[in-house]
Design an enzyme around this catalytic site. Sequence first.
Site, mmCIF file in Angstrom:
data_model
loop_
_atom_site.group_PDB
_atom_site.id
_atom_site.type_symbol
_atom_site.label_atom_id
_atom_site.label_comp_id
_atom_site.label_asym_id
_atom_site.label_seq_id
_atom_site.Cartn_x
_atom_site.Cartn_y
_atom_site.Cartn_z
ATOM 1 N N ALA A 120 0.827 -1.206 0.000
ATOM 2 C CA ALA A 120 0.000 0.000 0.000
ATOM 3 C C ALA A 120 0.865 1.261 0.000
ATOM 4 C CB ALA A 120 -0.933 0.006 1.215
ATOM 5 N N ARG B 281 -7.648 -4.568 -3.578
ATOM 6 C CA ARG B 281 -7.219 -5.142 -4.851
ATOM 7 C C ARG B 281 -6.015 -6.061 -4.627
ATOM 8 N NH1 ARG B 281 -5.060 -2.258 -10.389
ATOM 9 N NH2 ARG B 281 -3.794 -1.034 -8.968
ATOM 10 N N ILE B 282 -5.957 -7.154 -5.360
ATOM 11 C CA ILE B 282 -4.827 -8.085 -5.269
ATOM 12 C C ILE B 282 -3.927 -7.849 -6.485
ATOM 13 C CG2 ILE B 282 -4.160 -10.520 -5.267
ATOM 14 C CD1 ILE B 282 -5.539 -9.559 -2.656
ATOM 15 N N GLY C 206 -0.798 -9.725 4.375
ATOM 16 C CA GLY C 206 0.008 -10.816 4.934
ATOM 17 C C GLY C 206 -0.424 -11.231 6.325
ATOM 18 N N GLU C 207 -0.431 -10.281 7.244
ATOM 19 C CA GLU C 207 -0.722 -10.637 8.631
ATOM 20 C C GLU C 207 -2.194 -10.951 8.856
ATOM 21 O OE1 GLU C 207 2.342 -8.330 11.352
ATOM 22 O OE2 GLU C 207 1.605 -7.121 9.712
HETATM 23 MO MO1 MOS Z 1 4.883 -7.397 11.295
HETATM 24 S S1 MOS Z 1 4.787 -8.476 13.025
HETATM 25 O O1 MOS Z 1 4.261 -5.860 11.682
HETATM 26 O O2 MOS Z 1 6.522 -7.469 10.729
#
Ligand code: MOS
Length: 737
Positions: A510, A627-628, A703-704
């Site tokens: 982003a 969006r991916i 990701g998280e």
């Molecule tokens: Mo992540 S745990 O904000 O690298």
Amino acid sequence: MSAIGQPISRFDGRLKVTGAARYTADIPLAEATHAAIVHSTIANGRTVSVDTTAAEKAPGVLAVFTHRNMPRMNPTPKPWSHLHPHGQPYLPLQDDQVHYAGQPIALVVAETRDQATHAGTLIQVEYDARQPVVFGPQTTKDAIDPPQFLWPVASSVGDARTAIVAAAVKIEQTYTTSDRHHNQMEPHVTTAVWDTAGTLTLYETTQHIFGTRELVSIVLGIPQERINVVSHFLGGGFGGKAYVWPHTLLAALAAKMLNRPVRLQLTRAQMYSMVGHQPATIQSVALGADKDGRLTGIRHDSISPTPVFDDYIEYAALVSRSLWAASGGISTNHKVVHVNRNTPTPMRAPHEALGHFALESAMDELAYATGVDPVALRLLNDTPIDPLSGRPFSTRAMRTCLTAGAARFGWDKRTPEPRSMRDGRYLIGQGMAGAIFTHWRWPGKARVTLHDDGSALVEAGTHDLGTGTYTVIQQVAADTLGLAPDKVTVRLGDTRLPASHASIGSATMANAGTSVMLAAKAARDRAIELALTGGNAPFAGAAAEDVLVADGRLVLARKNLDITYAELLARNGLATLVGDGNYNPVEEANGPKAVFSFSAVFGEVRVDPDLGLVRLSRFVGAYDAGRIINPKTARSQAIGGITWGVGQALLEQSETDPVMGRFINRNYSGYLVPTNADIPELDVLFVGEFDEEASPLGVKGLGELTAVSVAPAIANAVYHATGKRVRDLPITLEKLL
Ligand code: MOS
């Protein structure tokens, strides 16, 4: 053809499997020396004497440092936030105090690593030891209100307490999570090199090259212009490599003192004390609802440990501020307990992965208490308005996550009664959870250079943690310039490149990605300008907005004219054309919309009723991350994130010896993480759309998000399978017997 949206394989994949990718410890250096840290065996007290005589005489030894001869350092900056660099405030080899087990108490530098390690074993340490303070139910009475760093420590909207007291249905429970360590495959390593002009170059395993430069500058008193930090590839970061840890400072100073490059790689065991970890949490959640399951109140409080010299907060209760609506009010709070350990740090996914276990377990308990289906319960409590700020969400595809995820999983075939589904002697359980994840907006710069051969170079001081940043940034630049991706070279991970922020918080695409898009736009616009008004201008008299870019060309479609970048630069006698990108977004909290990513996840477990063994057999994740850019790298992120969640749910715990105050399991044989055999086929759906409020690229953090709510989905599935509600992670087999 658009590169964005294509499932392009990571172009560094070949480099990695052939060994061509140079990780930090692989970078060859002439004249390098090697350092080893000797660490404390006690967790609280002081060193009375540190006898280095034998070590100094050992073969190959060049120097031995203790608190008596290590130069003094400046204090770390306070307070810290995500926009400032962070380092553990208690600095190494500065005094005789011991605040945690595994704290550096001496540094040996020798010609080889084995010599340094061996000499370290010859150092005789005498301690004055005190009883360490460890975290646990018995110390929570000493919990205090910490100062704020990332978000306000407490929140209150409406009157949650009154709403819960008056509610027809109440759930009130305590949920706990364990201390965990990042366990990256690649150990932390620093190589410090000073050149003759007095410039320090740090080859560093870091997710934050500019933060490392700034913190080292402050603590060691070196101007930032005299520090370079380099991180080209990482073998896992997960948050643990986002901040500056003591060994980096020691390596830099030792190299200066010896006037030789120093390489300092932590041992596997030292990875459990010299760099951060995720602190345990003790969370209490109270939900009030009407008899149909509509929430009237949410209260969520969390307590976590922090060092005696610091106030790191794990914001576990954060998620309850914005995930579901509650008509009467929502209150959250965080407290910390000061104990003998080093500074914790974000770990994929900090805050949210812990908080969702409590909130989404409690929601499952509410589903059973009201007889409402867990998916229906969440649809009922979905909200287009952020309960905390009162702002509308920019985009929130929670309903699609819930319905599309449930359809893919086959949720309608589930029979809700616990122990009602079986496969032979195995108990089958199906559970689900919803999730919300913070969207971060950070400034970043980038530069794009078009070359006269028609290729382009992208330069940005961001990182590739193994997530695919090189590749997705290539896709963004290629599309913006109208080039094929293989015409674009990407350079990352060096503070001599345009400054970017840390690669943390799932925010790289982003933010850094946007800065690259802006730089590519700037280069393209300069090219268009030349085509309209430059030497022998092919599009003279046309309007800039009529010019398109594709296949390495500028195209004026209405006049059927085109020119390649190469030809355009040649006509103007230019070797290069440069565009700069400077993305400087307003902070999310100050924007008109609340921006978050969302998901709904569904898991199925098989439980052996005699052994209590839990196996994940199926998993479906439906994600709204905007969006991916690349569905293949995005899916890989999800595979990694879900695997993390399985570890959190079933395996991972760093246990503390209650008497010695040290982490006991300090290697892969004692600290369990999932292996391939633990992970079934994972099915992931991306249901989000372009979110212009989140970023000009339309992407939100991914990701998280994918690591979040895996644990409650599994815990809820375990309850469904067995009728046992486990409120303490990980769900090890003895808790089911
Ligand atoms: Mo992540 S745990 O904000 O690298």
